[in-house]
Motif scaffolding. Sequence first.
Motif, short mmCIF file in Angstrom:
data_model
loop_
_atom_site.label_atom_id
_atom_site.label_comp_id
_atom_site.label_asym_id
_atom_site.label_seq_id
_atom_site.Cartn_x
_atom_site.Cartn_y
_atom_site.Cartn_z
N ALA A 1 32.28 39.36 21.33
CA ALA A 1 33.14 39.04 20.18
C ALA A 1 34.18 40.14 19.95
CB ALA A 1 32.28 38.87 18.93
N SER B 1 34.07 34.57 19.44
CA SER B 1 34.67 34.72 18.11
C SER B 1 35.75 35.79 18.16
CB SER B 1 33.61 35.15 17.08
OG SER B 1 32.57 34.22 17.03
N LEU C 1 29.27 32.27 12.66
CA LEU C 1 30.48 31.90 13.39
C LEU C 1 29.97 31.33 14.71
CD1 LEU C 1 32.80 35.01 12.76
CD2 LEU C 1 32.41 33.02 11.31
N HIS D 1 34.05 29.47 19.81
CA HIS D 1 33.71 30.02 18.50
C HIS D 1 34.99 30.21 17.67
CE1 HIS D 1 30.29 31.37 21.12
NE2 HIS D 1 29.63 30.87 20.09
#
Length: 235
Positions: free
Chosen positions: A96, A116, A130, A141
């Motif tokens: 992420a 994400s 998320l 995501h």
Amino acid sequence: MKALWTAAAAALGAAAFGLSRPGVRETLREDLDTVRRRDPAATNDFVSLISYPGMHAIWAHRGLHKLWQHDATKVPARLMSQAVRTLTGVEIHPGATIGRRFFIDHANGVVIGETSEIGDDVMLYHQVTLGGTSMEQTKRHPTLGNHVLVGSGAKILGPVVVGDNSSVGANAVVVKDVAADSSAVGIPATVRPKKSGKTAAPEAGTAAGAASAAVTEDKKSKYADFELVDPAIWI
Ligand SMILES: CC(C)(COP(=O)(O)OP(=O)(O)OC[C@H]1O[C@@H](n2cnc3c(N)ncnc32)[C@H](O)[C@@H]1OP(=O)(O)O)[C@@H](O)C(=O)NCCC(=O)NCCS
């Protein structure tokens, strides 16, 4: 016992080495300032340093995200992120991408998926997900813009975009894009322009209101560059 002392000495050595680097000290200062801005209960940096698992999870993620960039260190990064989840209650996939001054309040139960993307000055409360909706290895995501607030228990699912300065209400389930400067509430979330001039501060004229106003003024003077108004700051 000897192994414990060795681990403690190694941790102290690593901390001392890190703190000897100006960049690390600046980032630490920024993180502690973020805690103060975001949580009216945070008045002591030493206490903040040791008692915010959300901040500890973010520190760990920064290192693990670097490891994730190299094929050879992807597996250790993933395993270590699971250890961090056990210690902090926050699961952030090392893949992420997260911006500056990110803050997770109360921390427990937060899940942030691999693809994400999170902008600067974003705040999440506990139990936020998320998450992905696809089994494909693609961007699956959410993407959160700058100055986004996500309330406790909210689920944002799929590669949706939450625009800058928007809020996602507590327990909302977001499955479609949220425009900038909006609030998304309910299941499935409906998006509406943010109501302007609204504050969650206690009423003026009451003792609580006066105390709140004093804290607000104090925070304003210290952190005048901070623009996001967190409607939940008094909770
Ligand atoms: C959504 C939120 C950010 C407020 O955004 P806002 O734009 O200022 O919205 P308002 O408070 O003016 O409310 C707008 C409407 O959404 C409704 N609403 C607000 N929050 C909601 C929520 N979580 N779920 C469902 N409806 C909600 C309000 O009742 C209002 O409805 P109305 O237009 O019919 O009167 C805020 O209510 C929220 O949920 N914050 C998260 C707080 C949190 O998680 N705190 C945890 C502390 S431990």
